[in-house]
Write a protein that holds these residues in place. Structure first.
Motif, short mmCIF file in Angstrom:
data_model
loop_
_atom_site.label_atom_id
_atom_site.label_comp_id
_atom_site.label_asym_id
_atom_site.label_seq_id
_atom_site.Cartn_x
_atom_site.Cartn_y
_atom_site.Cartn_z
N THR A 5 2.39 91.34 41.41
CA THR A 5 2.71 89.96 41.05
C THR A 5 4.16 89.71 41.44
O THR A 5 5.04 90.50 41.08
CB THR A 5 2.51 89.73 39.53
OG1 THR A 5 1.12 89.85 39.25
CG2 THR A 5 2.99 88.35 39.10
N VAL A 6 4.37 88.67 42.23
CA VAL A 6 5.69 88.42 42.80
C VAL A 6 6.19 87.05 42.36
O VAL A 6 5.44 86.08 42.36
CB VAL A 6 5.64 88.48 44.35
CG1 VAL A 6 7.03 88.25 44.95
CG2 VAL A 6 5.05 89.80 44.84
N LEU A 7 7.47 86.99 42.01
CA LEU A 7 8.13 85.72 41.68
C LEU A 7 9.17 85.44 42.76
O LEU A 7 10.06 86.26 42.98
CB LEU A 7 8.81 85.81 40.32
CG LEU A 7 9.72 84.64 39.93
CD1 LEU A 7 8.94 83.33 39.82
CD2 LEU A 7 10.44 84.94 38.61
N VAL A 8 9.02 84.31 43.44
CA VAL A 8 10.02 83.88 44.43
C VAL A 8 10.92 82.83 43.77
O VAL A 8 10.42 81.85 43.22
CB VAL A 8 9.34 83.29 45.69
CG1 VAL A 8 10.39 82.70 46.64
CG2 VAL A 8 8.52 84.36 46.40
N VAL A 9 12.23 83.05 43.83
CA VAL A 9 13.19 82.15 43.20
C VAL A 9 13.90 81.32 44.27
O VAL A 9 14.46 81.88 45.22
CB VAL A 9 14.22 82.94 42.37
CG1 VAL A 9 15.29 82.02 41.81
CG2 VAL A 9 13.53 83.71 41.26
N GLY A 10 13.86 80.00 44.10
CA GLY A 10 14.53 79.10 45.03
C GLY A 10 13.69 77.85 45.24
O GLY A 10 12.57 77.75 44.72
N VAL A 69 10.77 90.48 41.93
CA VAL A 69 11.39 89.16 42.03
C VAL A 69 12.12 89.11 43.37
O VAL A 69 12.85 90.03 43.72
CB VAL A 69 12.38 88.92 40.87
CG1 VAL A 69 13.11 87.59 41.03
CG2 VAL A 69 11.63 88.96 39.53
N VAL A 70 11.88 88.04 44.12
CA VAL A 70 12.56 87.85 45.41
C VAL A 70 13.45 86.62 45.27
O VAL A 70 12.96 85.52 44.99
CB VAL A 70 11.52 87.63 46.54
CG1 VAL A 70 12.23 87.36 47.87
CG2 VAL A 70 10.59 88.84 46.65
N ILE A 71 14.75 86.82 45.43
CA ILE A 71 15.69 85.71 45.26
C ILE A 71 16.06 85.17 46.63
O ILE A 71 16.60 85.91 47.46
CB ILE A 71 16.92 86.18 44.47
CG1 ILE A 71 16.44 86.63 43.08
CG2 ILE A 71 17.95 85.06 44.35
CD1 ILE A 71 17.49 87.14 42.18
N GLY A 72 15.76 83.91 46.86
CA GLY A 72 15.97 83.32 48.19
C GLY A 72 17.40 82.93 48.49
O GLY A 72 17.99 83.43 49.45
N PRO A 73 18.02 82.05 47.71
CA PRO A 73 19.31 81.48 48.09
C PRO A 73 20.51 82.36 47.71
O PRO A 73 20.42 83.25 46.86
CB PRO A 73 19.38 80.17 47.29
CG PRO A 73 18.07 80.02 46.60
CD PRO A 73 17.45 81.38 46.52
N GLU A 74 21.65 82.03 48.30
CA GLU A 74 22.86 82.81 48.05
C GLU A 74 23.47 82.54 46.67
O GLU A 74 24.03 83.45 46.05
CB GLU A 74 23.91 82.57 49.15
CG GLU A 74 24.39 81.12 49.34
CD GLU A 74 23.49 80.29 50.25
OE1 GLU A 74 22.31 80.65 50.42
OE2 GLU A 74 23.99 79.27 50.77
N ALA A 75 23.37 81.29 46.20
CA ALA A 75 24.12 80.97 44.96
C ALA A 75 23.67 81.85 43.78
O ALA A 75 24.53 82.41 43.09
CB ALA A 75 24.00 79.49 44.65
N PRO A 76 22.36 82.02 43.52
CA PRO A 76 22.00 82.91 42.41
C PRO A 76 22.41 84.37 42.66
O PRO A 76 22.75 85.08 41.70
CB PRO A 76 20.47 82.80 42.33
CG PRO A 76 20.02 81.92 43.41
CD PRO A 76 21.21 81.30 44.07
N LEU A 77 22.41 84.80 43.90
CA LEU A 77 22.81 86.18 44.19
C LEU A 77 24.29 86.37 43.85
O LEU A 77 24.66 87.33 43.18
CB LEU A 77 22.54 86.52 45.66
CG LEU A 77 21.05 86.55 46.02
CD1 LEU A 77 20.87 86.57 47.53
CD2 LEU A 77 20.38 87.76 45.38
N VAL A 78 25.10 85.43 44.32
CA VAL A 78 26.54 85.51 44.05
C VAL A 78 26.79 85.41 42.54
O VAL A 78 27.72 86.01 42.00
CB VAL A 78 27.29 84.42 44.86
CG1 VAL A 78 28.74 84.30 44.42
CG2 VAL A 78 27.21 84.74 46.36
#
Ligand code: AMP
Ligand code: GLY
Length: 425
Positions: A5-10, A69-78
């Protein structure tokens, strides 16, 4: 692992493209997107969410039983969202806040490149107008001035106008001034667990807003992959001279980089140079790279997120080309005209070799409207770059989006064989 089960964030085009590719992996049992956009809402369970809130992302992942969980954008990563997810005991594809500084600070990225011996443009970090003026004069025109922090692809100016360069620096605060790099640009994405790296197919993005690379920089107005003109050995050379030393340097600093290392390159007359690193998949290049991938993306990202990428063999690819043409709202990259109606075929369902990826769209009384700068990406695949390009432009012409515009020359020169061969790597 299968039955993932995968959650993509963005909520952008990149996340829509990631969701399409992950959902196509037979090892993925369920896919959720948060917050997503009207394109992803149509296809997968979606969750309203502040994507910068690590505790909220971790809680949602726990609630839906996500293994990845796969985080797409840079802002949540930073902002450290990947750290929060991992702290909750859930595998996360995306670097820690400390490692995402490779994208979050141009100066940090330069420090790492210099320490790792990675070829890049000579540069100076400038805090005052006088330092900027001295750096501009040291490198000469064309002038390149980069805002130090995140700027959604719009923090960089390349100009021969010294006054304009000074004005951009004054508006940015701390900047990096660097020497101008000539030659074609390449985006190479590398999936990494911090130690091993698996390269994807190289792609080319079109950063300027207008045909013939005119006008200001944008987040990217179109892309194609693979690159018929790329010199043999390009990917191996970048892995050896850029990726391996960068991963080693990040590990040496105690902040290993695990996630997607986006290597933005210029193939200059003096050899390859890194233009920038990003800490996530590129947008819109992802929209053309992932449809060509034959390997199961969900399982590959899970292996990277759990430190087992060495067990995954080289990725396999379809022998095809892909083109994406971005439809943007009038006014972009300035203030976009939002609220304009969008109609046309294929806005939700892919047909044959063509599909539409949503980015800045919204629903207004069930009608699709523009809600951001880059609104849609029309993607086509084909046996040749020319055919993919023709099909993408035919589908763009079917869009009924009077308050939108797009470039007419995405992949034109490459498809016509007009990009001169690169001889020096
Ligand atoms: P960046 O955010 O660093 O990728 O810069 C955005 C875009 O500005 C790049 O994709 C290039 O098109 C251009 N650019 C950045 N740095 C340079 C450079 N040193 N020389 C020429 N163009 C550059
Ligand atoms: N397409 C450029 C980027 O994603 O930064």
């Amino acid at each position: 692992m299968t039955d993932l089960t995968v959650l993509v964030v963005g909520s952008g085009g990149r996340e829509h493209a990631l969701a399409l590719a992950i959902a196509a992996d037979p090892g993925v049992a369920a896919l959720h997107v948060a917050p997503g956009n009207p394109g992803t809402w149509h296809s997968w369970p979606s969750h309203a969410l502040d994507q910068l809130d690590g505790a909220a992302v971790a809680a949602l992942a726990t609630e839906i039983g996500a293994a990845l969980v796969v985080i797409g954008p840079e802002a949540p990563l930073v902002a450290g969202v990947a750290d929060a997810v991992r702290a909750a005991g859930i595998a996360c594809f995306g670097p820690s806040a400390a490692a995402a500084r490779l994208e979050g600070s141009k100066q940090f990225a330069k420090d790492v490149m210099v320490a790792a011996g990675v070829p890049t443009a000579a540069s100076r970090f400038c805090r005052t107008p006088q330092e900027v003026a001295e750096a501009l004069d040291a490198y000469g025109p064309p002038y390149v001035v980069k805002q130090d922090g995140l700027a959604a692809g719009k923090g960089v100016i390349v100009t021969t106008d010294r006054e304009q360069a000074l004005a951009h620096a004054a508006a940015c605060g701390d900047v990096v001034v660097e020497e101008y790099l000539d030659g074609p640009e390449v985006s190479l994405f590398v999936i990494t667990d911090g130690t091993s790296g698996l390269p994807l197919q190289p792609a080319q993005d079109f950063k300027r807003v207008g045909d013939g690379d005119s006008g200001p920089n944008t987040g990217g107005m179109g892309a194609y992959a693979p690159l018929p003109w790329a010199p043999p050995g390009l990917v191996d050379t970048v892995m050896e001279r850029v990726v391996a030393p960068t991963l080693a340097e990040m590990t040496r600093r105690g902040t290993p980089f695990a996630g997607l290392l986006y290597v933005g390159l210029a193939l200059t007359s003096r050899g390859l140079r890194v233009v920038e690193f990003n800490a996530r998949f590129g947008d819109p290049e992802t929209q053309v790279v992932l449809p060509l991938l034959a390997s199961p993306l969900g399982q590959v990202l899970y292996a990277a997120a759990t430190g087992r990428l060495a067990d995954v063999g080289p990725l396999s690819w379809r022998d095809e080309s892909a083109v994406v043409v971005v439809a943007a709202a009038d006014g972009y990259p300035g203030t976009p005209h939002t609220g304009g109606a969008i109609a046309g075929p294929r806005l939700y369902e892919s047909a044959d070799n063509v599909h539409v990826v949503h980015a800045g769209t919204a629903l207004c009384d069930a009608n699709l409207v523009a809600a951001g700068g880059r609104v849609l990406g029309v993607v086509a695949t084909g046996p040749t770059l020319q055919q993919a390009r023709d099909d993408a432009y035919k589908a763009v012409a079917d869009l009924d989006f009077p308050s939108g515009f797009w470039r007419g020359d995405i992949a034109e020169r490459a498809a016509a064989g007009l990009i001169p061969p690169v001889t020096t790597l």
